[in-house]
Design a protein around this motif. Structure first.
Motif, PDB file in Angstrom:
ATOM      1  N   ALA A 237       5.212   1.509  12.543  1.00 28.78           N
ATOM      2  CA  ALA A 237       6.228   0.778  11.787  1.00 28.78           C
ATOM      3  C   ALA A 237       5.574  -0.537  11.367  1.00 28.78           C
ATOM      4  N   PRO A 238       4.841  -0.532  10.247  1.00 32.88           N
ATOM      5  CA  PRO A 238       4.035  -1.701   9.874  1.00 32.88           C
ATOM      6  C   PRO A 238       4.879  -2.910   9.497  1.00 32.88           C
ATOM      7  N   THR A 239       4.328  -4.084   9.737  1.00 37.04           N
ATOM      8  CA  THR A 239       5.036  -5.334   9.415  1.00 37.04           C
ATOM      9  C   THR A 239       4.092  -6.274   8.668  1.00 37.04           C
ATOM     10  N   LEU A 240       4.694  -7.266   8.026  1.00 39.13           N
ATOM     11  CA  LEU A 240       3.880  -8.256   7.309  1.00 39.13           C
ATOM     12  C   LEU A 240       3.067  -9.091   8.300  1.00 39.13           C
ATOM     13  N   ARG A 241       3.668  -9.362   9.478  1.00 44.80           N
ATOM     14  CA  ARG A 241       2.919 -10.089  10.515  1.00 44.80           C
ATOM     15  C   ARG A 241       1.698  -9.284  10.952  1.00 44.80           C
ATOM     16  N   GLY A 242       1.868  -7.951  11.052  1.00 49.09           N
ATOM     17  CA  GLY A 242       0.739  -7.073  11.401  1.00 49.09           C
ATOM     18  C   GLY A 242      -0.367  -7.187  10.355  1.00 49.09           C
ATOM     19  N   ILE A 243       0.035  -7.178   9.086  1.00 47.36           N
ATOM     20  CA  ILE A 243      -0.948  -7.300   7.991  1.00 47.36           C
ATOM     21  C   ILE A 243      -1.706  -8.623   8.124  1.00 47.36           C
ATOM     22  N   LEU A 244      -0.950  -9.712   8.365  1.00 49.65           N
ATOM     23  CA  LEU A 244      -1.598 -11.031   8.495  1.00 49.65           C
ATOM     24  C   LEU A 244      -2.557 -11.052   9.680  1.00 49.65           C
ATOM     25  N   ASN A 245      -2.212 -10.291  10.726  1.00 47.65           N
ATOM     26  CA  ASN A 245      -3.091 -10.207  11.898  1.00 47.65           C
ATOM     27  C   ASN A 245      -4.280  -9.289  11.661  1.00 47.65           C
ATOM     28  N   GLY A 246      -4.360  -8.728  10.457  1.00 47.83           N
ATOM     29  CA  GLY A 246      -5.494  -7.870  10.100  1.00 47.83           C
ATOM     30  C   GLY A 246      -5.363  -6.457  10.628  1.00 47.83           C
ATOM     31  N   LYS A 247      -4.136  -6.048  10.977  1.00 45.49           N
ATOM     32  CA  LYS A 247      -3.964  -4.686  11.501  1.00 45.49           C
ATOM     33  C   LYS A 247      -4.029  -3.668  10.352  1.00 45.49           C
ATOM     34  N   LYS A 248      -4.818  -2.643  10.568  1.00 47.97           N
ATOM     35  CA  LYS A 248      -4.997  -1.628   9.523  1.00 47.97           C
ATOM     36  C   LYS A 248      -3.998  -0.481   9.710  1.00 47.97           C
ATOM     37  N   TYR A 249      -3.312  -0.152   8.632  1.00 50.78           N
ATOM     38  CA  TYR A 249      -2.379   0.977   8.668  1.00 50.78           C
ATOM     39  C   TYR A 249      -2.871   2.036   7.690  1.00 50.78           C
ATOM     40  N   HIS A 250      -2.223   3.191   7.734  1.00 42.93           N
ATOM     41  CA  HIS A 250      -2.542   4.222   6.730  1.00 42.93           C
ATOM     42  C   HIS A 250      -1.229   4.735   6.131  1.00 42.93           C
ATOM     43  N   ALA A 251      -1.033   4.419   4.846  1.00 36.79           N
ATOM     44  CA  ALA A 251       0.196   4.835   4.158  1.00 36.79           C
ATOM     45  C   ALA A 251      -0.021   6.160   3.441  1.00 36.79           C
ATOM     46  N   ASP A 252       0.971   7.032   3.517  1.00 40.84           N
ATOM     47  CA  ASP A 252       0.965   8.278   2.749  1.00 40.84           C
ATOM     48  C   ASP A 252       2.168   8.254   1.809  1.00 40.84           C
ATOM     49  N   LEU A 253       1.920   8.485   0.527  1.00 48.97           N
ATOM     50  CA  LEU A 253       3.012   8.466  -0.454  1.00 48.97           C
ATOM     51  C   LEU A 253       3.028   9.796  -1.206  1.00 48.97           C
ATOM     52  N   TYR A 254       4.187  10.435  -1.169  1.00 51.20           N
ATOM     53  CA  TYR A 254       4.341  11.712  -1.888  1.00 51.20           C
ATOM     54  C   TYR A 254       5.118  11.449  -3.168  1.00 51.20           C
ATOM     55  N   VAL A 255       4.517  11.749  -4.319  1.00 53.28           N
ATOM     56  CA  VAL A 255       5.173  11.439  -5.600  1.00 53.28           C
ATOM     57  C   VAL A 255       5.339  12.705  -6.438  1.00 53.28           C
ATOM     58  N   ARG A 256       6.584  12.925  -6.876  1.00 53.49           N
ATOM     59  CA  ARG A 256       6.853  14.020  -7.825  1.00 53.49           C
ATOM     60  C   ARG A 256       7.290  13.391  -9.145  1.00 53.49           C
ATOM     61  N   ARG A 257       6.660  13.795 -10.237  1.00 49.85           N
ATOM     62  CA  ARG A 257       7.042  13.263 -11.554  1.00 49.85           C
ATOM     63  C   ARG A 257       8.085  14.192 -12.175  1.00 49.85           C
ATOM     64  N   ILE A 258       9.275  13.610 -12.433  1.00 47.90           N
ATOM     65  CA  ILE A 258      10.370  14.421 -12.993  1.00 47.90           C
ATOM     66  C   ILE A 258      10.736  13.837 -14.364  1.00 47.90           C
ATOM     67  N   PRO A 259      10.538  14.595 -15.449  1.00 43.69           N
ATOM     68  CA  PRO A 259      10.887  14.051 -16.776  1.00 43.69           C
ATOM     69  C   PRO A 259      12.338  13.580 -16.810  1.00 43.69           C
ATOM     70  N   LEU A 260      12.568  12.439 -17.454  1.00 45.90           N
ATOM     71  CA  LEU A 260      13.917  11.843 -17.437  1.00 45.90           C
ATOM     72  C   LEU A 260      14.952  12.763 -18.108  1.00 45.90           C
ATOM     73  N   GLU A 261      14.490  13.633 -19.017  1.00 49.81           N
ATOM     74  CA  GLU A 261      15.437  14.560 -19.685  1.00 49.81           C
ATOM     75  C   GLU A 261      16.103  15.480 -18.661  1.00 49.81           C
ATOM     76  N   LEU A 262      15.458  15.672 -17.507  1.00 50.28           N
ATOM     77  CA  LEU A 262      16.039  16.591 -16.511  1.00 50.28           C
ATOM     78  C   LEU A 262      17.142  15.934 -15.677  1.00 50.28           C
ATOM     79  N   VAL A 263      17.311  14.617 -15.854  1.00 46.75           N
ATOM     80  CA  VAL A 263      18.369  13.915 -15.110  1.00 46.75           C
ATOM     81  C   VAL A 263      19.659  13.996 -15.929  1.00 46.75           C
ATOM     82  N   PRO A 264      20.738  14.555 -15.343  1.00 44.34           N
ATOM     83  CA  PRO A 264      21.974  14.708 -16.128  1.00 44.34           C
ATOM     84  C   PRO A 264      22.538  13.373 -16.625  1.00 44.34           C
ATOM     85  N   GLU A 265      23.157  13.411 -17.812  1.00 45.91           N
ATOM     86  CA  GLU A 265      23.715  12.181 -18.398  1.00 45.91           C
ATOM     87  C   GLU A 265      25.100  11.876 -17.835  1.00 45.91           C
ATOM     88  N   ASP A 266      25.842  12.929 -17.538  1.00 47.40           N
ATOM     89  CA  ASP A 266      27.197  12.742 -17.021  1.00 47.40           C
ATOM     90  C   ASP A 266      27.128  12.094 -15.629  1.00 47.40           C
TER      91      ASP A 266
END
Ligand SMILES: CC/C=C\C/C=C\C/C=C\C/C=C\C/C=C\C/C=C\CCC(=O)SCCNC(=O)CCNC(=O)[C@H](O)C(C)(C)COP(=O)(O)OP(=O)(O)OC[C@H]1O[C@@H](n2cnc3c(N)ncnc32)[C@H](O)[C@@H]1OP(=O)(O)O
Ligand code: UBL
Length: 377
Positions: A237-266
Motif C-alpha cells: 500500500a504505497p504512500t507519498l512518505r514511502g516515495i520520499l524515503n526512497g522506497k521502491k514499489y512496482h505498479a501494474d496497470l491494466y488498460v483497455r481502450r474502449i471507443p467512446l461510440e460504444l458508451v451509450p448516450e442515454d
C-alpha cells in the motif's frame, strides 16, 4: 541498508526536496498568474504556456517516483491500442484505492507525453491546496462539490470549454468518488444491494452521473475511454512518505481502450454500462489477487529524462541562493536571524506535511461514509 538508501531516508533530504517543490511551485503559480492578461489576447497560447508551467510542477512529483524511489510501472494492454496512447484525447476511468494512485496516473501521463495537459474531475477542496490546487485553475481542471444538483451546470460548462483544447489530454475520472475504505465499501455495497446491483469486492459502487456528463460533453473531443485498473505487487500500500524515503514499489496497470461510440448516450443505459464495467474491473482485481498479474501482454513504457532534468534545473536554481543565505546566516552569528530561519524551515516542513496529508486515505473525507436511508425500489 545501503548508503544511498540511508541518505534517501534522511529528514534533511526530504526538507530540501520539499523546499524545492514548494518554492518552485509558488514561483510557477506566480508565473501562471502573469499569464492572465494573455488569455484575453490569445487563449490557445495562454493554454499552451500553462501546460508547460504545470509540467514543471507535476513532473517533480513524477521524478520523485521514477528517479528517487525507482518505482517501476508495467502496463498490461492490447498492443494494437498502445500506439494510440498519448496521440488522442481520452477519458480515463481508474480505481481509487491507493494514496498515490494519482501519482501513478501522472507517471503514465509523463511516459505518453500528456502530463502537462491532463485533467481530472476533482473535489473542490483540492483547489485550495497551494501549488497543485492553484496550478489547476490555470489548467482548466473541472472541480465538483460532489453534490449533483450544484455540480451539474458547472461541470457541464467546464467540460464544454475543453472542446477546443489545443493539446492532447487525458481526463481522469475516479467514478467511485472517494477513496476505498472498508467502512465506505460496506455502505456502498448496501446501496448496491438496495438497487439490485451485483456486489463489488475491490471497488466502491461507482457514481454514474459524472461519467455520463463527461462522456456526453467530450463526445467528438475524446476518442475513447481508457478503462484502467491499478494494483501494486506484493500487496503493497504505497504512500507519498514511502516515495520520499526512497522506497521502491512496482505498479501494474491494466488498460483497455474502449471507443467512446460504444458508451451509450442515454443516461440510464450509460449508468448500467458503467456498473457492468466496474464488475469487470472487480474480476480483473480478483485475477490479480489470485495470479499476481493482470490478463494479457505487458509492456514497460520507458521513463523519460525530462522530469529528472526539470527537477535538477529547479534544484540548482533554488539551492544555490539557499546555500549562500545559510552561509551568510551562520557567519553573521545573529541569534535572531538563526531563529528566524529555523522558523521558516519549520513552516516549510509543516506546510508540506499538511499537503502530503491530503494524499493519505486515513485522513480522507467523510463522503460515502454515512449510512444512507435505503428504500428498496
Ligand atoms: C495508458 C495509460 C492509461 C491511464 C493512465 C491513468 C491515469 C492518468 C490520467 C490522468 C491523470 C490526471 C490527473 C490526476 C491528478 C490528480 C488527481 C487527484 C485527485 C482528484 C480526485 C478527486 O478529487 S475524486 C473526487 C471527485 N470526483 C468525483 O467524485 C468523480 C465521481 N463522482 C461523480 O461522478 C458524481 O456523480 C458527482 C461528483 C458528479 C456528483 O456527486 P453526488 O454525490 O451528487 O453523486 P451522485 O448523484 O452520482 O450520487 C448519488 C447516487 O449515488 C447513490 N449513492 C449514495 N450513496 C452511495 C454510496 N455510498 N455509494 C454509491 N452510491 C451511493 C445514490 O443512491 C444515488 O443514486 P441515484 O441512482 O439516485 O443516482
Ligand atoms: C517532489 C516531491 C515533492 C513532495 C512533496 C509533495 C507535497 C504534496 C503535494 C501535493 C498534494 C496534493 C495532491 C493532490 C492529489 C490528492 C489526490 C487525492 O487522492 O484526493 C482525494 C480525492 O480524490 C478523494 O478524496 P476523499 O477520499 O473523499 O478524501
Amino acid at each position: 541498508m545501503g548508503l544511498l538508501q540511508l541518505l534517501k531516508s534522511q529528514f534533511l533530504c526530504h526538507l530540501i526536496i520539499c523546499y524545492v517543490f514548494l518554492v518552485s511551485g509558488l514561483i510557477i503559480n506566480l508565473l501562471q498568474l502573469c499569464t492572465l492578461p494573455l488569455w484575453t489576447v490569445s487563449k490557445q497560447l495562454a493554454r499552451r504556456i500553462n501546460i508547460r508551467l504545470a509540467y514543471c510542477i507535476t513532473s517533480q512529483m513524477v521524478a520523485a517516483l521514477e528517479w528517487w524511489s525507482g518505482t517501476e510501472c508495467t502496463l498490461y494492454t492490447d498492443p494494437k491500442s498502445y500506439p494510440l496512447y498519448g496521440k488522442e484525447n481520452a477519458i480515463v476511468v481508474l480505481n481509487h484505492t491507493f494514496d498515490i494512485d494519482f501519482l501513478c496516473g501522472w507517471t503514465f501521463c509523463e511516459r505518453f507525453g500528456v502530463l502537462g495537459s491532463s485533467k481530472v474531475l476533482a473535489k473542490k477542496e483540492l483547489s485550495y491546496v497551494p501549488v497543485i490546487g492553484w496550478m489547476w485553475y490555470f489548467l482548466e481542471i473541472v472541480f465538483c462539490k460532489r453534490k449533483w444538483e450544484e455540480d451539474r451546470s458547472m461541470v457541464t460548462k467546464s467540460l464544454q470549454k475543453l472542446q477546443d483544447y489545443p493539446e492532447n489530454f487525458w481526463f481522469l475520472l475516479y467514478c467511485e468518488g472517494t477513496r476505498f475504505t472498508p467502512k465506505k465499501h460496506k455502505i456502498s455495497m448496501q446501496v448496491a444491494e438496495s438497487k439490485g446491483l451485483a456486489k463489488l469486492k475491490y471497488h466502491l459502487l461507482p457514481r454514474t452521473k459524472g461519467f455520463w456528463v463527461t462522456a456526453q460533453n467530450l463526445r467528438g473531443t475524446a476518442a475513447a475511454v481508457y478503462d484502467s485498473t491499478l494494483n501494486f505487487r506484493n500487496d503493497e500500500a504505497p504512500t507519498l512518505r514511502g516515495i520520499l524515503n526512497g522506497k521502491k514499489y512496482h505498479a501494474d496497470l491494466y488498460v483497455r481502450r474502449i471507443p467512446l461510440e460504444l458508451v451509450p448516450e442515454d443516461e440510464a443505459e450509460c449508468a448500467a454500462w458503467l456498473h457492468k464495467l466496474y464488475q469487470e474491473k472487480d474480476d480483473f482485481q480478483e485475477h490479480y489477487t489470485q495470479t499476481g498479474r493482470f490478463p494479457g501482454p505487458t509492456v514497460s513504457p520507458p521513463r523519460r529524462p525530462w522530469s529528472l532534468i526539470n527537477w535538477l534545473f529547479w534544484s540548482c536554481l533554488l539551492l544555490y541562493p539557499l546555500g549562500l543565505l545559510l552561509t551568510q546566516l551562520i557567519s553573521s552569528g545573529s541569534l535572531l536571524t538563526i531563529v528566524a530561519s529555523l522558523a521558516v524551515c519549520s513552516a516549510v516542513s509543516f506546510g508540506v506535511r499538511w499537503m502530503i496529508g491530503q494524499t493519505e486515505i486515513h485522513r480522507g473525507s467523510s463522503y460515502g461514509n454515512k449510512e444512507v436511508p435505503l428504500n428498496n425500489n
